[in-house]
Enzyme design. Structure first.
Site, short mmCIF file in Angstrom:
data_model
loop_
_atom_site.label_atom_id
_atom_site.label_comp_id
_atom_site.label_asym_id
_atom_site.label_seq_id
_atom_site.Cartn_x
_atom_site.Cartn_y
_atom_site.Cartn_z
N ARG A 1 -67.80 21.07 25.56
CA ARG A 1 -68.34 19.65 25.52
C ARG A 1 -69.49 19.34 24.54
O ARG A 1 -68.92 18.73 23.15
CB ARG A 1 -69.37 18.92 26.59
CG ARG A 1 -68.32 18.45 27.45
CD ARG A 1 -68.80 18.84 29.17
NE ARG A 1 -68.45 18.68 30.00
CZ ARG A 1 -68.12 18.54 31.50
NH1 ARG A 1 -68.68 19.05 32.13
NH2 ARG A 1 -67.93 17.93 32.56
N HIS B 1 -75.00 26.07 35.25
CA HIS B 1 -73.88 25.38 34.97
C HIS B 1 -74.43 24.14 35.88
O HIS B 1 -74.01 23.60 37.20
CB HIS B 1 -72.17 25.38 35.34
CG HIS B 1 -71.96 24.32 35.93
ND1 HIS B 1 -71.27 23.56 34.39
CD2 HIS B 1 -71.21 23.71 36.58
CE1 HIS B 1 -70.62 22.56 34.80
NE2 HIS B 1 -70.34 22.46 35.98
N ARG C 1 -51.33 19.29 51.81
CA ARG C 1 -51.40 19.25 50.41
C ARG C 1 -51.26 20.43 49.61
O ARG C 1 -50.98 19.99 48.41
CB ARG C 1 -53.42 19.17 50.31
CG ARG C 1 -53.78 18.57 49.02
CD ARG C 1 -53.51 17.25 48.66
NE ARG C 1 -54.08 17.58 47.51
CZ ARG C 1 -55.20 16.60 46.99
NH1 ARG C 1 -55.81 16.08 47.76
NH2 ARG C 1 -55.44 16.87 45.51
N ASP D 1 -54.69 26.31 50.91
CA ASP D 1 -55.30 24.87 50.59
C ASP D 1 -56.01 24.72 52.44
O ASP D 1 -54.99 25.13 53.35
CB ASP D 1 -55.19 23.81 50.64
CG ASP D 1 -56.60 22.82 50.85
OD1 ASP D 1 -57.20 22.69 49.09
OD2 ASP D 1 -57.14 22.34 51.36
N PRO E 1 -72.34 25.13 43.75
CA PRO E 1 -72.71 25.31 42.30
C PRO E 1 -72.06 26.53 41.74
O PRO E 1 -72.45 28.34 42.50
CB PRO E 1 -74.10 25.16 42.91
CG PRO E 1 -74.38 25.37 44.19
CD PRO E 1 -73.28 25.06 45.09
N ASP F 1 -73.29 29.39 39.46
CA ASP F 1 -73.25 29.99 39.00
C ASP F 1 -73.99 30.81 40.52
O ASP F 1 -73.52 31.75 40.70
CB ASP F 1 -74.56 29.98 38.67
CG ASP F 1 -74.33 29.62 37.04
OD1 ASP F 1 -73.68 30.06 36.15
OD2 ASP F 1 -74.98 28.14 36.91
N1 LIG Z 1 -66.93 24.55 37.46
C1 LIG Z 1 -67.26 23.85 37.04
O1 LIG Z 1 -67.21 22.92 35.77
C2 LIG Z 1 -66.58 22.45 38.24
C3 LIG Z 1 -65.54 21.49 37.77
C4 LIG Z 1 -65.34 20.69 38.78
C5 LIG Z 1 -65.04 20.64 39.51
N2 LIG Z 1 -66.00 21.33 40.28
C6 LIG Z 1 -65.93 21.78 41.82
O2 LIG Z 1 -64.55 22.32 42.08
C7 LIG Z 1 -64.42 22.45 43.64
C8 LIG Z 1 -63.39 21.67 43.96
O3 LIG Z 1 -63.78 20.06 43.22
P1 LIG Z 1 -62.74 19.27 43.59
O4 LIG Z 1 -62.64 18.19 43.43
O5 LIG Z 1 -61.45 19.88 42.90
O6 LIG Z 1 -62.78 18.38 44.71
P2 LIG Z 1 -61.42 17.96 46.44
O7 LIG Z 1 -62.23 17.94 47.11
O8 LIG Z 1 -60.16 17.02 45.04
O9 LIG Z 1 -60.79 19.44 46.25
C9 LIG Z 1 -60.78 20.23 47.33
C10 LIG Z 1 -60.24 21.54 48.13
O10 LIG Z 1 -60.81 22.34 48.72
C11 LIG Z 1 -59.73 22.04 50.36
N3 LIG Z 1 -60.99 22.70 51.13
C12 LIG Z 1 -62.20 22.99 51.86
N4 LIG Z 1 -63.01 23.85 52.14
C13 LIG Z 1 -61.61 24.31 52.41
C14 LIG Z 1 -61.58 25.48 52.54
N5 LIG Z 1 -62.28 26.27 53.68
N6 LIG Z 1 -60.17 26.87 52.42
C15 LIG Z 1 -59.78 26.26 51.69
N7 LIG Z 1 -59.62 25.38 51.14
C16 LIG Z 1 -61.19 24.26 51.76
C17 LIG Z 1 -59.94 20.86 50.67
O11 LIG Z 1 -58.93 21.04 51.09
C18 LIG Z 1 -59.04 20.06 49.46
O12 LIG Z 1 -58.20 20.16 48.45
C19 LIG Z 1 -66.08 21.32 43.79
O13 LIG Z 1 -67.08 22.55 44.66
C20 LIG Z 1 -66.44 20.80 42.94
O14 LIG Z 1 -67.74 20.55 42.14
C21 LIG Z 1 -66.72 22.77 39.23
#
Ligand SMILES: NC(=O)c1ccc[n+]([C@@H]2O[C@H](COP(=O)([O-])OP(=O)(O)OC[C@H]3O[C@@H](n4cnc5c(N)ncnc54)[C@H](O)[C@@H]3O)[C@@H](O)[C@H]2O)c1
Length: 319
Positions: free
Chosen positions: A154, A178, A42, A37, A124, A126
């Site tokens: 779901r 999605h 973290r 990360d 996003p 895709d």
């Molecule tokens: N595809 C799906 O169905 C789905 C479902 C839920 C969430 N998501 C996506 O997953 C992603 C993460 O969501 P989350 O709730 O875990 O967010 P979050 O904010 O809890 O975690 C994101 C993490 O990414 C890290 N990060 C940011 N920039 C970075 C970089 N350049 N290099 C390395 N790490 C970096 C942050 O420090 C953080 O720990 C989002 O894009 C969210 O939209 C997708």
């Protein structure tokens, strides 16, 4: 012959990444997990927390933090780094930010000699999976977006609740983006092998009127129902992601709807889109070209078109 170790890297250790790692550890899916990360503290905290549970699980898994240089021998890298949408934002609103983040991740990972599979969760999804495919130069079978895998789960939950059967006895896909434009090809939905249309027709008294459009809307909105109550979603997507990982690592040939590159399937070209696909140790072995009605195909095309428009926005960044 030497026994090969299995290693999965998780990039982005926020809610989603740490839930993916937790699910990997509790199911004992691989030998090693590498947590990365931008916020190193973290990642370290999450790795420590996971290590402390090993005593009570069914196997010892090495859990470490590291850098992109340590990714060369990973079999699979899960990308969850990103900025989840803020209240009022859609997943598409996070596109530019996610694209920049992917550049900072994928380029150094490829320099490490990585030649495995990327599973992209960041939204996003895709468009970002397509971007990771382009940035990495890996074969299309090696880059997979989680796509509509969670939306399909779901949907199956909703249908299972209506019919009062285990959702795993329902065969149903949500396909396309999605996001808001995803669609359901109802003509291929079955419950225990029986067409869902027939189930509804034969059980009018028990099931009442089933509103198919409302079910699609509920499926599309299901993530927001979680988001609006707890500010984000992570358990469902973590389980879906680990389902995809197991299909690849265990060479399952399991069919899961994921986002993959279409090259003529369903009449689409150069777009990542949620479609049913056979997954095994080669990654995406094959897209399952289900037969859709004309109306279903047209809704699928509209959804693919929305992804394409946004892919084109990122193509500018690749020049
Ligand atoms: N595809 C799906 O169905 C789905 C479902 C839920 C969430 N998501 C996506 O997953 C992603 C993460 O969501 P989350 O709730 O875990 O967010 P979050 O904010 O809890 O975690 C994101 C993490 O990414 C890290 N990060 C940011 N920039 C970075 C970089 N350049 N290099 C390395 N790490 C970096 C942050 O420090 C953080 O720990 C989002 O894009 C969210 O939209 C997708």
């Amino acid at each position: 012959m030497a026994i090969q170790k299995t290693k999965i890297a998780v990039v982005g250790c926020g809610f989603v990444g740490s839930s993916v790692a937790f699910s990997l550890v509790t199911q004992g899916v691989c030998d090693e997990i590498l947590m990365i990360d931008i916020n190193k503290e973290r990642a370290y905290g999450e790795a420590l927390d996971l290590k402390h549970g090993i005593e009570y699980l069914n196997r010892n898994i090495k859990i470490e933090t590291g850098t992109y240089e340590d990714c060369g021998d990973a079999n699979i890298i899960v990308i969850t780094a990103g900025a989840p949408p803020k209240p009022g934002q859609s997943r598409l609103d996070t596109l530019e930010m996610s694209a920049k983040i992917m550049e900072s991740i994928v380029n150094p990972i490829m320099k490490s000699g990585f030649n495995g599979h990327f599973i992209v969760i960041s939204n996003p999804v895709d468009i970002i999976a397509h971007y990771v495919y382009k940035l990495s130069g890996l074969p299309k079978s090696h880059v997979i977006g989680t796509g509509t895998s969670l939306d399909s789960a779901r949907l199956k939950n909703f249908i299972g609740e209506i019919c009062k059967v285990d959702p795993r006895s329902v065969q149903a896909y949500s396909m396309g983006e999605h996001g808001d434009s995803q669609m359901v090809p109802w003509s291929v939905v079955t419950v225990g092998g029986k067409s869902f249309y027939d189930v509804v027709r034969d059980n009018k008294e028990r099931l009442g009127n089933v509103d198919f459009d409302a079910l699609v809307k509920e499926t599309t909105q299901a993530g927001w129902e979680v988001f609006n109550r707890k500010g984000t979603t992570y358990y469902g997507i973590a389980c879906a992601c680990v389902g995809i990982i197991k299909a690849i690592m265990y060479d399952e040939n399991r069919i899961i709807p994921v986002s993959t590159l279409l090259e003529g399937e369903f009449g689409q070209h150069d777009v990542f889109c949620g479609v049913p696909a056979i997954l095994n140790r080669t990654g995406v072995k094959e897209v399952v070209e289900i037969h859709m009605s004309e109306d279903e195909l047209s809704r699928f095309e509209k959804s693919a078109q929305i992804i394409k428009i946004n892919i084109e926005k990122l193509n500018e960044r690749l020049k």
